[in-house]
Design a protein around this motif. Sequence first.
Motif, short mmCIF file in Angstrom:
data_model
loop_
_atom_site.label_atom_id
_atom_site.label_comp_id
_atom_site.label_asym_id
_atom_site.label_seq_id
_atom_site.Cartn_x
_atom_site.Cartn_y
_atom_site.Cartn_z
N ALA A 38 23.65 -5.62 28.31
CA ALA A 38 22.57 -6.27 29.06
C ALA A 38 22.96 -6.43 30.53
O ALA A 38 22.16 -6.18 31.44
CB ALA A 38 22.23 -7.62 28.45
N LEU A 39 24.21 -6.80 30.78
CA LEU A 39 24.70 -6.94 32.15
C LEU A 39 24.71 -5.58 32.84
O LEU A 39 24.31 -5.45 34.00
CB LEU A 39 26.09 -7.58 32.17
CG LEU A 39 26.15 -9.07 31.79
CD1 LEU A 39 27.57 -9.49 31.43
CD2 LEU A 39 25.61 -9.95 32.92
N GLU A 40 25.14 -4.56 32.10
CA GLU A 40 25.18 -3.20 32.65
C GLU A 40 23.78 -2.78 33.10
O GLU A 40 23.62 -2.13 34.13
CB GLU A 40 25.73 -2.23 31.59
CG GLU A 40 26.13 -0.86 32.12
CD GLU A 40 27.10 -0.93 33.28
OE1 GLU A 40 28.20 -1.48 33.10
OE2 GLU A 40 26.77 -0.42 34.38
N GLY A 41 22.77 -3.17 32.33
CA GLY A 41 21.38 -2.88 32.68
C GLY A 41 20.98 -3.48 34.03
O GLY A 41 20.04 -3.00 34.68
N GLU A 42 21.69 -4.49 34.46
CA GLU A 42 21.43 -5.12 35.76
C GLU A 42 22.48 -4.69 36.79
O GLU A 42 22.65 -5.33 37.83
CB GLU A 42 21.47 -6.65 35.62
CG GLU A 42 20.42 -7.24 34.69
CD GLU A 42 19.00 -7.06 35.21
OE1 GLU A 42 18.81 -7.10 36.44
OE2 GLU A 42 18.09 -6.85 34.37
N CYS A 43 23.21 -3.62 36.48
CA CYS A 43 24.25 -3.11 37.39
C CYS A 43 25.40 -4.11 37.57
O CYS A 43 25.92 -4.29 38.67
CB CYS A 43 23.67 -2.77 38.75
SG CYS A 43 23.19 -1.07 38.85
N THR A 75 22.17 -15.72 36.05
CA THR A 75 20.77 -15.64 35.60
C THR A 75 20.65 -14.67 34.42
O THR A 75 19.98 -14.97 33.43
CB THR A 75 19.87 -15.16 36.76
OG1 THR A 75 20.12 -16.00 37.88
CG2 THR A 75 18.40 -15.23 36.40
N THR A 76 21.31 -13.53 34.54
CA THR A 76 21.26 -12.54 33.45
C THR A 76 21.86 -13.11 32.18
O THR A 76 21.31 -12.94 31.08
CB THR A 76 22.02 -11.26 33.86
OG1 THR A 76 21.58 -10.85 35.15
CG2 THR A 76 21.81 -10.13 32.87
N LEU A 77 22.99 -13.80 32.32
CA LEU A 77 23.65 -14.40 31.16
C LEU A 77 22.76 -15.46 30.51
O LEU A 77 22.60 -15.49 29.29
CB LEU A 77 24.99 -15.02 31.57
CG LEU A 77 26.11 -14.03 31.89
CD1 LEU A 77 27.28 -14.74 32.56
CD2 LEU A 77 26.59 -13.30 30.64
N LYS A 78 22.14 -16.28 31.34
CA LYS A 78 21.28 -17.36 30.81
C LYS A 78 20.11 -16.79 30.03
O LYS A 78 19.76 -17.29 28.96
CB LYS A 78 20.76 -18.24 31.96
CG LYS A 78 21.75 -19.31 32.40
CD LYS A 78 21.11 -20.21 33.44
CE LYS A 78 22.00 -21.43 33.74
NZ LYS A 78 21.63 -22.04 35.02
#
Length: 379
Positions: A310-315, A372-375
């Motif tokens: 998921a983090l990779e998806g946000e670079c 934000t991505t983690l949350k």
Amino acid sequence: MNKRILLSSPHMSGNEQKYINEAFETNWIAPLGPNVNAFEDELANYAGTKEAAATSSGTAAIHLALELLGVGRGDKVFCSSLTFVASANPILYLGAEPIFIDSEEETWNMSPKALACAMREAKAEGKIPKAVIVVNLYGQSAKMDELITICDEYGVPVIEDAAESLGSLYKGKKSGSFGYYGIYSFNGNKIITTSGGGMLISDDVDALARSRFLATQARDAAPHYQHSKIGYNYRMSNILAGIGRAQLEVLDERVKARRNVFDRYVEALGEIEGLHFMPELEGTYSNRWLTALTLDPNIVKVTPYELIDALEGECIEARPVWKPLHMQPLFEGCKFYPHSEDNVVSKRLFEEGICLPSGSNMTAEQQEKVITTLKTQLS
Ligand SMILES: *Cc1c(COP(=O)(O)O)cnc(C)c1O
């Protein structure tokens, strides 16, 4: 705009060019020279050991330390299991047998209990290890007092792999300075970098002189080229040592910045149930090289791999915790001592762990994006 947010990227101080230029102006473009000597002195001074010897990598420094301790074919060497493969590869270079020791919960590092058990068995078998490699993971110092007490009892020297813990403290003393030998790494992803490089530190000045001899092809004192021992080409270049000098000047700032990164993660995510940040043992001060945490699978519904994707998806680059070496195909069949019969701590940390972007040059805005991505994923 969408610049990739890296786990840990080089962070120059601005002074590097000055030292590099000096090397160029004096034409010291060699694996020795004034920057190498100065970097060694400055680092030994920082670490609080008598001397330091600069090497081409942290791995090379571990190799030299093992060689200096007389490790050879058929010898046993104990090593932390939860670590990067470079901690143990040099054991194989020398034809010795690695035996892996589990972690404990309070530091994620070598379990004194498992080490004591391994020592007892080794003694019973009449084959005490030649060395113990203790790793300080992600900046957190291992329980050095307990570990060294056990090693002293059996007369086994410790090599402290402080590749990840430069700038950390254990009971007020610099991490890396506790073993008979300590090693640091200046690889590109470490807290300070020379692009590639390492350092061997010790109070044994004669041994370090010998390490420099071994690291420069073990050339005997003779007018011609004469060699009676296997040598290596392991010295640091004078240009890279220049980068190291400028980096060392800002090391304490880098530690503060990494600790701030950690604190911001804890502040933003600490309340989420099932998240456990890597602890900091009382009496120690971690450089927080990487912010690492575990996700309790009974509570958190996403796995570390899903989170990394998921983090990779946000670079955003995130990584799993090191895969324990006793679980690696390379070390299949090697002995392993767990923390306790029913609790293999390193395996659990690997299965539940994740490392977040932790660079000292990460902006508050970038970290906000990670948070934000983690949350979103964890809610
Ligand atoms: C990086 C690292 C090393 C190896 O250092 P290099 O300079 O890359 O050879 C050794 N041990 C640990 C724990 C490391 O993280």
